[in-house]
Structure formats: C-alpha cells, structure tokens
Design an enzyme around this catalytic site. Structure first.
Site, PDB file in Angstrom:
ATOM      1  CB  SER A   1      -0.889   0.012   1.251  1.00 44.56           C
ATOM      2  OG  SER A   1      -1.517   1.267   1.435  1.00 44.56           O
TER       3      SER A   1
ATOM      4  CE1 TYR B   1      -3.972  -2.641   5.274  1.00 46.52           C
ATOM      5  CE2 TYR B   1      -3.031  -0.675   4.262  1.00 46.52           C
ATOM      6  CZ  TYR B   1      -3.593  -1.933   4.139  1.00 46.52           C
ATOM      7  OH  TYR B   1      -3.769  -2.483   2.889  1.00 46.52           O
TER       8      TYR B   1
END
Length: 283
Positions: free
Chosen positions: A161, A174
C-alpha cells in the site's frame, strides 16, 4: 531507511512453467484477491485460495471450479494448522509456482463504523493482530511454500500500500505493517535469488475494506479491483527484477521481452504515490 530502494534482479535460468501451474492466493473471497484468482484461472492456473469468511470463500470456489481445479480451505493465515493445510493442498496439485499474500486487516478488529484509530489510541491487541495478519502470516506461509517455489523457480507477490511509505493520520498500524512487509519482501528477494519477490502497491480501489476505512463516504469514484489485475499479470509474464512497484507504473500490455524472460525494471518502478488517501487491499 529508504523503503523505496531500487529493485534487485533475480538470478538463475527461467524455467518453463508446468502446463497447469499452481497459485496460492490469500484473501481470495472478494476484492483484488478474487479478481486475480479469476484471471489466473482463465490463464490455466490451478488454485489454492483461502479467506476467513467460509461462505464467501465457498461461493468463490464454486465459481472458479467451473474453470480450473481449486482447493479452498477457509481460515486465517495467522493459524499455524491452516497454513499447513494450504501448503499441503498446493503440494497435492503439483507444488506452488506462485504465492500471493493478499489477505490483510486494517486494524485487527471490527471498526463497526468507527474511524481508524490514531496511534495514541490504537488498542494494542488490535495492533498485534494487524502485524500478525499483515506481516507474520505472509512470512510464515512463505516459509512453508519456499521448497515448492524454489523447485518451480516461482514467485511471491506481496500486496502492499502507499500507506507503507506515506504518513496518513489514522493509518499508523496498517501502514507500519505494510512497510514491514515491504522490507521483508526486499530481504527475501536478496536471500532467494532463484525466485522473484515483488511487493506491489495496487493503488486506490473500490473495495469493502476501503469502504470500512472511510465509513459513510462515497467511494464510487475509485477504480474496481479488476482494473489492477492486468498489471499484476504483467509481472508474471515479464518477470521483472524483484522489488517494490506501483501497479500504475507496470505495463499491462506485453513488453518486448519474451514470456518468462526477466525484463528490465521500469525507471519509475519505485515512484511512491502522492494520492490523498491510502489504498487498502486484501480481504
């Protein structure tokens, strides 16, 4: 530490894939994992797919089984016994040539419509689960499948990501877990020269996980996960040097390199997205 270090080349002679190679795809009941599994099935791959939601996984298995041979044990990549089942299923089909570590969690717990927590308020059990699902699980599954991947001169595709390299408020857990996965991918690539190891930022997508990150917001302007799949298939086709890539920078059309050859790394392969929002992927 520069998380966008230059990709490193793999070595060894490319091998012809078996007539029906085997791919293991986690987080494959929906989103990017399911779309990639569909594309691999159409391309003649046998599949071992998994996800935590048994009903959704069964639906995916039923669809994919009409196209190719599929094994679909439900469970979590955090569970030791479940990872063993995945490795055994892949071996029974002939041994994995590809591992896609796609399963992810945003926070390790159900947000239930709440905003993403700041690091100051992140529940530690949830943070631990985030790292277990997003980092420990993929590393542990890779360890189990490495003998199979080595035998087939295969590949590991870790879904990352832009939150791994950009600082977004609320995305500390995250993002840190994906940064750890990126670095583990780079180290694995250095240690295993006969397999390709890629960490790929898929970009913003219209997924359930992304909607959970932005409760109540309209995300219909985000592209569907299927739009990312051609770039991922391009990795398998062109087999560029291992490293961190953005899907947006990868060619979806065939390159000048013959299938199976390792193409030169695009000059902008490690360019980091400056999008306003991170791009969660996975289950």
């Amino acid at each position: 530490m520069d998380t966008a270090a230059a990709p490193t080349a793999t070595t060894g002679t490319p091998q012809t894939q078996p007539a029906q190679p085997v791919a293991v795809v986690t987080g494959a009941s929906r989103g990017l994992g399911l779309e990639l599994a569909r594309a691999l099935a159409r391309d003649g791959w046998q599949l071992v797919i998994t996800a935590r939601n048994a009903a959704e996984l069964a639906a995916a298995e039923s669809e994919l089984a009409a196209v190719t041979k599929v094994a679909a044990p439900a469970g979590s990549v955090v569970d030791d016994d479940h990872r063993e089942l995945l490795a055994e299923a892949a071996a029974a089909l002939g041994g994995a040539s590809l591992l896609v570590n796609n399963a992810s969690t945003l926070t390790g717990y159900d947000l239930a419509g709440a905003p993403l927590p700041t690091l100051a308020d992140f529940p530690l059990p949830g943070l631990l689960e985030t790292f277990e699902v997003n980092v420990l699980g993929p590393i542990a599954l890779t360890q189990l499948l490495l003998p199979q991947l080595r035998a087939h001169h295969g590949a590991v595709l870790n879904i990352s990501s832009d939150a791994a390299v950009e600082a977004y408020a609320g995305w500390g857990g995250y993002g840190a877990s994906k940064a750890a996965l990126d670095h583990a991918s780079a180290v694995l690539g250095a240690e295993e020269p006969d397999i390709a190891v890629w960490a790929v930022d898929p970009g913003d997508m219209r997924t359930r996980m992304h909607q959970e990150a932005f409760p109540g917001e309209d995300i219909s302007d985000r592209p569907l996960p299927a739009t990312v799949v051609p770039a991922l298939l391009g990795l398998l086709r062109d087999r560029p040097a291992g490293g961190r890539y953005r899907a947006a920078d990868l060619p979806a059309e065939p390159s000048a390199a013959a299938p199976g050859d390792r193409a030169e790394t695009p000059a902008d392969a490690t360019t980091v997205s400056a999008d306003a929002a991170p791009d969660p992927a996975g289950e």
